[in-house]
Write a protein that holds these residues in place. Structure first.
Motif, short mmCIF file in Angstrom:
data_model
loop_
_atom_site.label_atom_id
_atom_site.label_comp_id
_atom_site.label_asym_id
_atom_site.label_seq_id
_atom_site.Cartn_x
_atom_site.Cartn_y
_atom_site.Cartn_z
N LEU A 154 -0.05 15.09 5.55
CA LEU A 154 -0.97 14.80 4.45
C LEU A 154 -1.51 16.10 3.86
N ILE A 200 -11.71 11.66 2.21
CA ILE A 200 -11.46 10.23 2.23
C ILE A 200 -12.04 9.66 3.52
N TRP A 218 -7.15 14.55 1.35
CA TRP A 218 -7.58 13.54 2.33
C TRP A 218 -8.85 13.91 3.09
N THR A 274 0.84 -1.20 0.00
CA THR A 274 0.00 0.00 0.00
C THR A 274 0.87 1.25 0.00
N TYR A 310 6.58 11.44 1.55
CA TYR A 310 5.92 12.32 2.52
C TYR A 310 6.93 12.88 3.52
N GLU A 340 -1.88 7.42 -6.12
CA GLU A 340 -1.07 8.52 -6.67
C GLU A 340 -0.11 9.10 -5.63
N ALA A 341 -0.38 8.91 -4.36
CA ALA A 341 0.53 9.26 -3.26
C ALA A 341 1.19 10.63 -3.43
N TRP A 351 -7.99 2.69 1.82
CA TRP A 351 -7.68 3.29 0.51
C TRP A 351 -6.21 3.04 0.19
N ASP A 352 -5.91 2.62 -1.04
CA ASP A 352 -4.53 2.33 -1.42
C ASP A 352 -3.73 3.57 -1.79
N ASN A 353 -4.39 4.72 -1.97
CA ASN A 353 -3.69 5.98 -2.26
C ASN A 353 -2.74 5.82 -3.45
N ASN A 401 -0.65 3.95 1.46
CA ASN A 401 -1.47 4.69 2.41
C ASN A 401 -0.65 4.99 3.66
#
Length: 229
Positions: free
Chosen positions: A164, A172, A169, A42, A61, A188-189, A184-186, A44
């Motif tokens: 974030l 979400i 988010w 993931t 991040y 595009e991150a 959620w797999d997110n 996420n």
């Protein structure tokens, strides 16, 4: 032969965050090709269940603070972190930070990230048990108030909770096909870290590119990571 100045840390080896940031090309080839002996399950930030997920997400991040190569906790996305008393911490963000989509990183994003993690992520909520309130003072200033003194809070929370983009988010999981935010797999991150996510193929590979607008940009232009779990 193509790279120099590798950084190795206990437990993470050359897969540590600082290696991707510090390693330098010796010639014109600035494309770092490497591999990861862990599955990626993931992207996420609220659900980092294995080492592979954590290694990838920390490149994308930012955090208020980071553990350095010398195993010390120092400000990162924060320009300053001041412990006023046993339960009060004042934080000032770096100026000019943006997310990968061009939106500014503000104190509201930081407050949202801590509040959201405490509410939506069981694994991260335990790090935030002592967090009573996060107050936004200005676009770049916040005050964290703890319910009781907590010596490890700077490392266990401020150096762990990922910042974030609130504009993505805040809706979400309602805006995606997921029952909860951690589901959620997110794909595009979008973060504010030193690398952009260009593509990600579950169980195969990930492609990253340097985020040139970062306050501490990497010395490589691209990173290709083959997944060979």
């Amino acid at each position: 032969d193509k790279f120099e100045n590798p950084t190795v840390m206990l437990e993470d080896g050359m897969g540590c965050f600082w290696n991707f940031l510090n390693i330098e090309p010796t010639g014109d080839d600035k494309h770092l090709r490497t591999s990861m002996a862990e599955d990626l399950t993931t992207l996420n930030p609220l659900r980092l269940t294995n080492r592979g997920d954590r290694e990838m997400i920390r490149l994308i991040y930012d955090r208020l603070m980071r553990v350095t190569q010398e195993i010390e906790v120092e400000p990162w996305a924060a320009s300053s972190v001041d412990v006023i008393d046993d339960t009060t911490i004042e934080v000032t963000l770096r100026e000019g930070m943006t997310f990968h989509d061009g939106e500014s990183v503000t104190a509201e994003d930081v407050k949202f990230s801590f509040d959201f993690a405490k509410r939506e992520s069981p694994s991260l909520a335990s790090r935030l048990d002592v967090l009573d309130n996060v107050e936004v003072v200005s676009d770049l200033e916040l005050v964290f108030t703890l319910s009781e003194p907590s010596a490890p809070f700077l490392e266990s929370a401020m150096a762990r909770i990922l910042i974030l983009p609130q504009h993505i988010w805040k809706d979400i999981p309602e805006s995606v096909d997921a029952e909860a935010a951690i589901d959620w797999d997110n794909p595009e991150a979008i973060g504010s870290g030193p690398f952009n996510l260009d593509s990600f193929a579950l169980g195969e590979e990930a492609q990253l590119s340097a985020f040139d607008d970062h306050f501490n940009p990497p010395k490589v232009d691209r990173v290709s990571i083959a997944i060979i779990a």
